[in-house]
Design an enzyme around this catalytic site. Structure first.
Site, short mmCIF file in Angstrom:
data_model
loop_
_atom_site.label_atom_id
_atom_site.label_comp_id
_atom_site.label_asym_id
_atom_site.label_seq_id
_atom_site.Cartn_x
_atom_site.Cartn_y
_atom_site.Cartn_z
N ARG A 5 -0.38 10.82 4.83
CA ARG A 5 0.29 11.62 3.79
C ARG A 5 -0.43 11.55 2.44
O ARG A 5 -0.12 12.35 1.55
CB ARG A 5 1.74 11.19 3.63
CG ARG A 5 2.62 11.60 4.80
CD ARG A 5 4.09 11.36 4.53
NE ARG A 5 4.94 11.96 5.53
CZ ARG A 5 5.50 11.31 6.56
NH1 ARG A 5 5.30 10.02 6.72
NH2 ARG A 5 6.26 11.95 7.43
N LEU A 52 -6.24 10.66 11.47
CA LEU A 52 -6.56 9.24 11.46
C LEU A 52 -7.36 8.83 10.22
O LEU A 52 -8.10 9.61 9.64
CB LEU A 52 -7.36 8.89 12.72
CG LEU A 52 -6.67 9.27 14.04
CD1 LEU A 52 -7.57 8.91 15.21
CD2 LEU A 52 -5.32 8.58 14.18
N GLY A 61 -7.17 2.79 8.49
CA GLY A 61 -6.04 1.93 8.91
C GLY A 61 -5.80 2.05 10.41
O GLY A 61 -5.58 1.05 11.11
N HIS A 62 -5.87 3.28 10.94
CA HIS A 62 -5.68 3.47 12.38
C HIS A 62 -6.83 2.80 13.16
O HIS A 62 -6.60 2.19 14.20
CB HIS A 62 -5.68 4.96 12.73
CG HIS A 62 -4.51 5.72 12.21
ND1 HIS A 62 -4.62 6.66 11.21
CD2 HIS A 62 -3.19 5.68 12.53
CE1 HIS A 62 -3.42 7.18 10.96
NE2 HIS A 62 -2.53 6.60 11.74
N LYS A 113 1.98 -1.55 7.36
CA LYS A 113 2.49 -0.67 6.31
C LYS A 113 3.90 -0.19 6.66
O LYS A 113 4.75 -0.05 5.79
CB LYS A 113 1.57 0.53 6.10
CG LYS A 113 1.99 1.34 4.86
CD LYS A 113 1.06 2.49 4.60
CE LYS A 113 1.34 3.66 5.49
NZ LYS A 113 2.55 4.43 5.15
N ASP A 114 4.14 0.04 7.96
CA ASP A 114 5.49 0.41 8.41
C ASP A 114 6.20 -0.86 8.87
O ASP A 114 6.49 -1.03 10.06
CB ASP A 114 5.39 1.45 9.53
CG ASP A 114 4.79 2.75 9.04
OD1 ASP A 114 5.43 3.43 8.23
OD2 ASP A 114 3.64 3.05 9.42
N GLN A 162 11.60 12.24 14.87
CA GLN A 162 11.68 11.26 13.78
C GLN A 162 11.62 11.93 12.40
O GLN A 162 11.58 11.25 11.39
CB GLN A 162 10.63 10.17 13.93
CG GLN A 162 9.19 10.60 13.75
CD GLN A 162 8.21 9.51 14.14
OE1 GLN A 162 8.00 9.23 15.32
NE2 GLN A 162 7.61 8.85 13.17
O1 PAF Z 1 3.89 5.01 12.80
C1 PAF Z 1 3.74 6.13 13.33
O2 PAF Z 1 2.71 6.78 13.18
C2 PAF Z 1 4.85 6.70 14.20
O3 PAF Z 1 6.10 6.36 13.70
C3 PAF Z 1 4.73 6.31 15.69
C4 PAF Z 1 4.84 4.82 15.88
C5 PAF Z 1 3.39 6.79 16.22
C6 PAF Z 1 5.83 6.98 16.51
O4 PAF Z 1 5.77 8.36 16.42
#
Ligand code: PAF
Length: 280
Positions: A187, A24, A27-28, A149-150, A55
């Site tokens: 990352r 973390l 941002g989290h 960001k995503d 994923q």
């Molecule tokens: O954004 C992320 O960290 C991941 O894609 C998520 C939403 C936790 C799903 O694994």
């Protein structure tokens, strides 16, 4: 977790979920604060930490994705989270090995996930929508908070929630940046030495596009894409994966760039793939 969520629901307590893959950063914590704001003092905030294998493509960084549960738990304790949900692979995907044996149901969004991240990482969003649907069923949140960001991920999750009638409100919280503009990401830990400096090129490219739009009002797509490409490639270890300009609601690419268009890009800096986006 599901039993606990049902108990909370019976008692009329609101539930806010922040799904994460751990390691973390600020941002989290911004997402956690947003969840708390939405459910109030009496509500329950759940953070899930799970590095979801479905994923990641076999060539990606699943095995070396940064993990530090002890540090994560300390950070979450300090910001007043009620439950940290940390399932194991064997619980989320029972009998999945060898890939996938016992587990055979996936959630697939078929339109918004075709471009950008979906084009570069073809199985990525299938894994994201599947795990997020599972988390929604387990944690039963009223509100779930994701990061801007995503951007594409958030749009796809909103679509999934709408299409499949999940009773959850999706909130998207702004990207938190380092002082030099680099978007916070787990990352970023991979960026050693000069790569860390070079990584700011994503932000610089966005700023350049923004300034161009401000000056010229309407800009041909090809010209701006070429300018962004040149700026990225001017860094010795940076390689542009994609840059796209699109409508922020439909994610449909635009032919001409004007104010209000969303810009998103993915760039390899060394071996690390970074993404960023902003509204121009
Ligand atoms: O954004 C992320 O960290 C991941 O894609 C998520 C939403 C936790 C799903 O694994």
């Amino acid at each position: 977790m599901q039993r606990l969520a049902k108990k909370w629901r019976r008692a009329g307590e609101g539930i806010g979920l922040v799904p994460t893959m751990g390691y973390l950063h600020a941002g989290h914590l911004r997402l956690v604060r947003e969840a708390r704001k939405r459910v109030g003092k009496r509500g329950k905030v759940v953070v899930s930490i799970y590095v979801n294998p479905t994923q990641f493509a076999p060539t990606e960084d699943l095995s070396k994705y940064p993990r530090d549960l002890k540090r994560d738990l300390k950070m979450l304790r300090e910001c007043g989270v009620d439950v940290v949900f940390t399932p194991e692979d064997s619980e989320m995907y029972p009998d999945r090995r060898p890939v996938p044996a016992g587990f055979s149901t996936y959630v697939v969004e078929e339109k918004l996930s075709r471009t950008m991240e979906g084009a570069s990482r073809p199985t990525h969003f299938r894994g994201v929508t599947t795990i997020v649907a599972k988390l929604f069923n387990i944690v039963q949140p009223d509100v779930a908070v994701f990061g801007q960001k995503d951007f594409q991920q958030a749009a796809i999750i909103r679509r999934m929630v709408r299409d499949l009638d999940f009773p959850v409100r999706i909130i998207v919280a702004p990207t938190v940046r380092e002082k030099d503009g680099l978007a916070m990401s787990s990352r970023n830990k991979y960026l050693e030495g000069d790569l860390r400096r070079q990584a700011t090129v994503l932000r610089r490219a966005i700023e350049m596009a923004r300034a161009t739009v401000k000056k010229s009002k309407r800009i041909p797509l090809a010209r701006l894409k070429a300018d962004v490409g040149a700026m990225i490639e001017s860094e010795p270890d940076a390689r542009l994966d994609y840059v796209e300009f699109f409508d922020p609601e439909s994610l449909v690419a635009v032919a001409e760039i004007t104010s209000g268009v969303q810009m998103a890009l993915a760039v390899f800096v060394g071996k690390t793939r970074l993404i960023d986006n902003e509204r121009l």
